[in-house]
Design a protein around this motif. Structure first.
Motif, PDB file in Angstrom:
ATOM      1  N   LEU A 193      18.105  -3.756 -70.271  1.00 25.08           N
ATOM      2  CA  LEU A 193      17.542  -3.370 -69.303  1.00 25.08           C
ATOM      3  C   LEU A 193      16.288  -2.476 -69.455  1.00 25.08           C
ATOM      4  O   LEU A 193      15.458  -2.753 -68.731  1.00 25.08           O
ATOM      5  CB  LEU A 193      18.471  -2.272 -68.570  1.00 25.08           C
ATOM      6  N   LYS A 194      16.140  -2.001 -70.894  1.00 23.80           N
ATOM      7  CA  LYS A 194      14.927  -1.083 -71.195  1.00 23.80           C
ATOM      8  C   LYS A 194      13.767  -2.242 -71.300  1.00 23.80           C
ATOM      9  O   LYS A 194      12.574  -2.089 -70.946  1.00 23.80           O
ATOM     10  CB  LYS A 194      15.138  -0.595 -72.377  1.00 23.80           C
ATOM     11  N   LEU A 195      14.247  -3.410 -71.938  1.00 26.94           N
ATOM     12  CA  LEU A 195      13.102  -4.444 -72.146  1.00 26.94           C
ATOM     13  C   LEU A 195      12.879  -5.250 -70.919  1.00 26.94           C
ATOM     14  O   LEU A 195      11.566  -5.346 -70.793  1.00 26.94           O
ATOM     15  CB  LEU A 195      13.671  -5.692 -73.102  1.00 26.94           C
ATOM     16  N   LEU A 196      13.588  -5.199 -69.913  1.00 33.69           N
ATOM     17  CA  LEU A 196      13.419  -5.811 -68.558  1.00 33.69           C
ATOM     18  C   LEU A 196      12.344  -5.009 -67.964  1.00 33.69           C
ATOM     19  O   LEU A 196      11.656  -5.467 -66.983  1.00 33.69           O
ATOM     20  CB  LEU A 196      14.730  -6.165 -67.868  1.00 33.69           C
ATOM     21  N   GLN A 197      12.619  -3.727 -67.797  1.00 33.44           N
ATOM     22  CA  GLN A 197      11.623  -2.801 -67.193  1.00 33.44           C
ATOM     23  C   GLN A 197      10.515  -2.778 -67.772  1.00 33.44           C
ATOM     24  O   GLN A 197       9.286  -2.624 -67.067  1.00 33.44           O
ATOM     25  CB  GLN A 197      12.661  -1.208 -67.285  1.00 33.44           C
ATOM     26  N   LEU A 227      12.792 -14.442 -72.414  1.00 31.44           N
ATOM     27  CA  LEU A 227      14.056 -13.628 -72.135  1.00 31.44           C
ATOM     28  C   LEU A 227      15.000 -14.007 -73.154  1.00 31.44           C
ATOM     29  O   LEU A 227      15.163 -15.286 -73.341  1.00 31.44           O
ATOM     30  CB  LEU A 227      14.557 -13.389 -70.888  1.00 31.44           C
ATOM     31  N   SER A 228      15.732 -13.192 -73.809  1.00 29.88           N
ATOM     32  CA  SER A 228      16.683 -13.399 -74.734  1.00 29.88           C
ATOM     33  C   SER A 228      18.047 -13.756 -73.657  1.00 29.88           C
ATOM     34  O   SER A 228      17.977 -13.498 -72.537  1.00 29.88           O
ATOM     35  CB  SER A 228      17.020 -12.101 -75.466  1.00 29.88           C
ATOM     36  N   GLU A 229      18.798 -14.183 -74.324  1.00 27.48           N
ATOM     37  CA  GLU A 229      20.193 -14.540 -73.347  1.00 27.48           C
ATOM     38  C   GLU A 229      20.838 -13.572 -72.693  1.00 27.48           C
ATOM     39  O   GLU A 229      21.031 -13.501 -71.348  1.00 27.48           O
ATOM     40  CB  GLU A 229      21.336 -15.109 -74.377  1.00 27.48           C
ATOM     41  N   PRO A 230      20.894 -12.424 -73.410  1.00 26.59           N
ATOM     42  CA  PRO A 230      21.484 -11.014 -72.631  1.00 26.59           C
ATOM     43  C   PRO A 230      20.419 -10.494 -71.644  1.00 26.59           C
ATOM     44  O   PRO A 230      20.887 -10.303 -70.362  1.00 26.59           O
ATOM     45  CB  PRO A 230      21.597  -9.928 -73.625  1.00 26.59           C
ATOM     46  N   GLU A 231      19.174 -10.737 -71.725  1.00 22.55           N
ATOM     47  CA  GLU A 231      18.154 -10.459 -70.677  1.00 22.55           C
ATOM     48  C   GLU A 231      18.167 -11.237 -69.542  1.00 22.55           C
ATOM     49  O   GLU A 231      18.273 -10.785 -68.536  1.00 22.55           O
ATOM     50  CB  GLU A 231      16.794 -10.210 -71.300  1.00 22.55           C
ATOM     51  N   ARG A 232      18.376 -12.633 -69.790  1.00 20.02           N
ATOM     52  CA  ARG A 232      18.379 -13.249 -68.875  1.00 20.02           C
ATOM     53  C   ARG A 232      19.483 -13.329 -67.911  1.00 20.02           C
ATOM     54  O   ARG A 232      19.499 -13.389 -66.755  1.00 20.02           O
ATOM     55  CB  ARG A 232      18.396 -14.930 -69.443  1.00 20.02           C
ATOM     56  N   LYS A 233      20.750 -13.092 -68.274  1.00 18.32           N
ATOM     57  CA  LYS A 233      22.067 -13.168 -67.739  1.00 18.32           C
ATOM     58  C   LYS A 233      21.897 -11.509 -66.922  1.00 18.32           C
ATOM     59  O   LYS A 233      22.256 -11.677 -65.487  1.00 18.32           O
ATOM     60  CB  LYS A 233      23.164 -12.587 -68.812  1.00 18.32           C
ATOM     61  N   LEU A 234      21.492 -10.505 -67.387  1.00 15.58           N
ATOM     62  CA  LEU A 234      21.321  -9.315 -66.587  1.00 15.58           C
ATOM     63  C   LEU A 234      20.250  -9.513 -65.531  1.00 15.58           C
ATOM     64  O   LEU A 234      20.338  -9.224 -64.244  1.00 15.58           O
ATOM     65  CB  LEU A 234      21.107  -8.288 -67.567  1.00 15.58           C
ATOM     66  N   TYR A 235      19.122 -10.222 -65.739  1.00 15.43           N
ATOM     67  CA  TYR A 235      18.130 -10.181 -64.885  1.00 15.43           C
ATOM     68  C   TYR A 235      18.483 -11.042 -63.471  1.00 15.43           C
ATOM     69  O   TYR A 235      18.137 -10.822 -62.385  1.00 15.43           O
ATOM     70  CB  TYR A 235      16.800 -11.168 -65.457  1.00 15.43           C
ATOM     71  N   GLU A 236      19.115 -12.197 -63.751  1.00 15.07           N
ATOM     72  CA  GLU A 236      19.676 -13.052 -62.718  1.00 15.07           C
ATOM     73  C   GLU A 236      20.592 -12.565 -62.129  1.00 15.07           C
ATOM     74  O   GLU A 236      20.742 -12.412 -60.826  1.00 15.07           O
ATOM     75  CB  GLU A 236      20.123 -14.316 -63.273  1.00 15.07           C
ATOM     76  N   LEU A 237      21.541 -11.594 -62.491  1.00 17.76           N
ATOM     77  CA  LEU A 237      22.357 -10.845 -61.783  1.00 17.76           C
ATOM     78  C   LEU A 237      22.136  -9.970 -61.014  1.00 17.76           C
ATOM     79  O   LEU A 237      22.191  -9.754 -59.685  1.00 17.76           O
ATOM     80  CB  LEU A 237      23.514 -10.323 -62.856  1.00 17.76           C
ATOM     81  N   ASP A 261      29.117  -2.348 -63.428  1.00  6.81           N
ATOM     82  CA  ASP A 261      29.367  -3.468 -62.699  1.00  6.81           C
ATOM     83  C   ASP A 261      28.374  -4.690 -63.281  1.00  6.81           C
ATOM     84  O   ASP A 261      29.039  -5.625 -63.594  1.00  6.81           O
ATOM     85  CB  ASP A 261      28.865  -3.629 -61.236  1.00  6.81           C
ATOM     86  N   MET A 262      27.545  -4.277 -63.907  1.00  9.54           N
ATOM     87  CA  MET A 262      26.663  -5.324 -64.996  1.00  9.54           C
ATOM     88  C   MET A 262      27.533  -5.651 -66.180  1.00  9.54           C
ATOM     89  O   MET A 262      27.662  -6.824 -66.375  1.00  9.54           O
ATOM     90  CB  MET A 262      25.557  -4.803 -65.432  1.00  9.54           C
ATOM     91  N   LYS A 263      28.255  -4.566 -66.665  1.00 12.46           N
ATOM     92  CA  LYS A 263      28.743  -4.696 -68.069  1.00 12.46           C
ATOM     93  C   LYS A 263      30.022  -5.588 -67.786  1.00 12.46           C
ATOM     94  O   LYS A 263      30.347  -6.492 -68.427  1.00 12.46           O
ATOM     95  CB  LYS A 263      29.107  -3.608 -68.486  1.00 12.46           C
ATOM     96  N   LYS A 264      30.798  -5.105 -66.538  1.00 19.55           N
ATOM     97  CA  LYS A 264      32.221  -5.904 -66.073  1.00 19.55           C
ATOM     98  C   LYS A 264      31.779  -7.497 -65.810  1.00 19.55           C
ATOM     99  O   LYS A 264      32.369  -8.318 -66.396  1.00 19.55           O
ATOM    100  CB  LYS A 264      32.616  -5.251 -64.727  1.00 19.55           C
ATOM    101  N   GLU A 265      30.647  -7.687 -65.242  1.00 23.61           N
ATOM    102  CA  GLU A 265      30.520  -9.295 -64.682  1.00 23.61           C
ATOM    103  C   GLU A 265      29.794 -10.032 -65.865  1.00 23.61           C
ATOM    104  O   GLU A 265      30.055 -11.121 -65.904  1.00 23.61           O
ATOM    105  CB  GLU A 265      29.581  -9.172 -63.542  1.00 23.61           C
ATOM    106  N   THR A 266      29.169  -9.438 -66.752  1.00 26.79           N
ATOM    107  CA  THR A 266      28.556 -10.078 -67.776  1.00 26.79           C
ATOM    108  C   THR A 266      29.175 -10.306 -69.104  1.00 26.79           C
ATOM    109  O   THR A 266      29.105 -10.961 -69.996  1.00 26.79           O
ATOM    110  CB  THR A 266      27.052  -9.774 -68.200  1.00 26.79           C
ATOM    111  N   GLY A 267      30.139  -9.135 -69.212  1.00 28.05           N
ATOM    112  CA  GLY A 267      30.786  -9.038 -70.458  1.00 28.05           C
ATOM    113  C   GLY A 267      30.189  -8.678 -71.908  1.00 28.05           C
ATOM    114  O   GLY A 267      30.520  -8.787 -72.756  1.00 28.05           O
ATOM    115  N   LEU A 268      28.711  -8.108 -71.391  1.00 30.63           N
ATOM    116  CA  LEU A 268      28.042  -7.606 -72.517  1.00 30.63           C
ATOM    117  C   LEU A 268      28.380  -6.130 -72.987  1.00 30.63           C
ATOM    118  O   LEU A 268      28.864  -5.602 -72.160  1.00 30.63           O
ATOM    119  CB  LEU A 268      26.701  -7.834 -72.091  1.00 30.63           C
ATOM    120  N   GLN A 269      28.332  -5.989 -74.466  1.00 32.54           N
ATOM    121  CA  GLN A 269      28.526  -4.734 -74.828  1.00 32.54           C
ATOM    122  C   GLN A 269      27.580  -3.540 -74.239  1.00 32.54           C
ATOM    123  O   GLN A 269      26.302  -4.165 -73.766  1.00 32.54           O
ATOM    124  CB  GLN A 269      28.498  -4.834 -76.270  1.00 32.54           C
TER     125      GLN A 269
END
Length: 237
Positions: free
Chosen positions: A62-66, A23-33, A46-54
């Motif tokens: 999210l599409k890649l994780l799916q 997983l890329s760093e953004p994917e890992r952050k989102l997946y763990e959250l 809430d994901m955007k707020k908690e991770t600070g990602l654009q």
């Protein structure tokens, strides 16, 4: 010249197959959250707020994780306009899915109507029935393809009472209530039953007393001196 026996091949660690793909760093952050929210899921805002990602990074990740079959989108019946995600190993909680009355985020009216008809049918057959009687009759019929709890049947029966299709009353333990313990809540159909429409009044002695017209608070015939009325009042309601 003797040959050495081949070295045993190293087997992969059992847990290695359970590890998610790279997983890329953004994917890992989102997946763990998302995984940390278990069966409640999490809204994309809430994901955007908690991770600070654009926004575009979140959408792409999210599409890649799916695509990697790590997360899934779910319908939150209380916030259908919001996009919620959950790890694939979890099933939505009742707070999210709406429980057994909902299918794919929509109220399962077909299932509810079937249960309503079955409840009325079994109450009519028994004349007077407790919630346990109705539930056991529905389970024994084996008509439903899914399990149905007594709590579900209670919710249906109470709705029927509000709709005036049946009435909720307390057993007197005598007459038509002889099979139900005195004071226990039971149900009776109102369809084609004019006597039943009297409701709770039909369960007290006054409802069938031939001298009710002569009964007054301080008269010779009075609720204060009526042995039948006093006996009814002492029932464990």
């Amino acid at each position: 010249m003797s040959r050495l026996p081949p070295l045993p091949q190293k087997r992969p660690h059992p847990d290695s197959q359970a590890q998610p793909p790279s997983l890329s760093e953004p994917e890992r952050k989102l997946y763990e959250l998302i995984k940390s929210r278990t069966n409640m899921g999490i809204w994309t805002a809430d994901m955007k707020k908690e991770t600070g990602l654009q926004n575009n990074v979140v959408t792409k990740s999210l599409k890649l994780l799916q695509n990697k079959n790590l997360i899934k989108d779910v319908v939150n019946v209380h916030n259908k306009g919001r996009k919620y995600y959950m790890a694939v190993e979890f099933e939505p909680s009742k707070e999210v899915s709406g429980g057994s009355w909902y299918a794919d985020g929509n109220l399962d009216t077909d299932f509810i109507n079937i249960l309503r008809r079955m409840c009325v049918k079994h109450i009519e057959e028994r004349k007077v029935a407790t919630i346990e009687d109705v539930w056991k009759a529905i389970v024994a019929s084996r008509v439903l393809k899914v399990e149905c709890s007594m709590q579900q049947i209670l919710e249906i029966v109470r709705a029927l009472a509000l709709d005036k299709e049946i009435e909720e009353l307390k057993s007197t333990g005598v007459g038509e209530f002889s099979n139900v313990q005195a004071g226990k809540i039971c149900y009776r159909s109102l369809r084609g039953n004019q006597v039943a429409r009297a409701g709770y009044l039909s369960t007290i002695p006054c409802g069938v007393c031939p001298r009710i017209s002569e009964c007054t608070p301080d008269g010779v015939i009075s609720p204060k001196t009526c042995v039948y009325y006093n006996k009814w009042l002492k029932l464990d309601f």
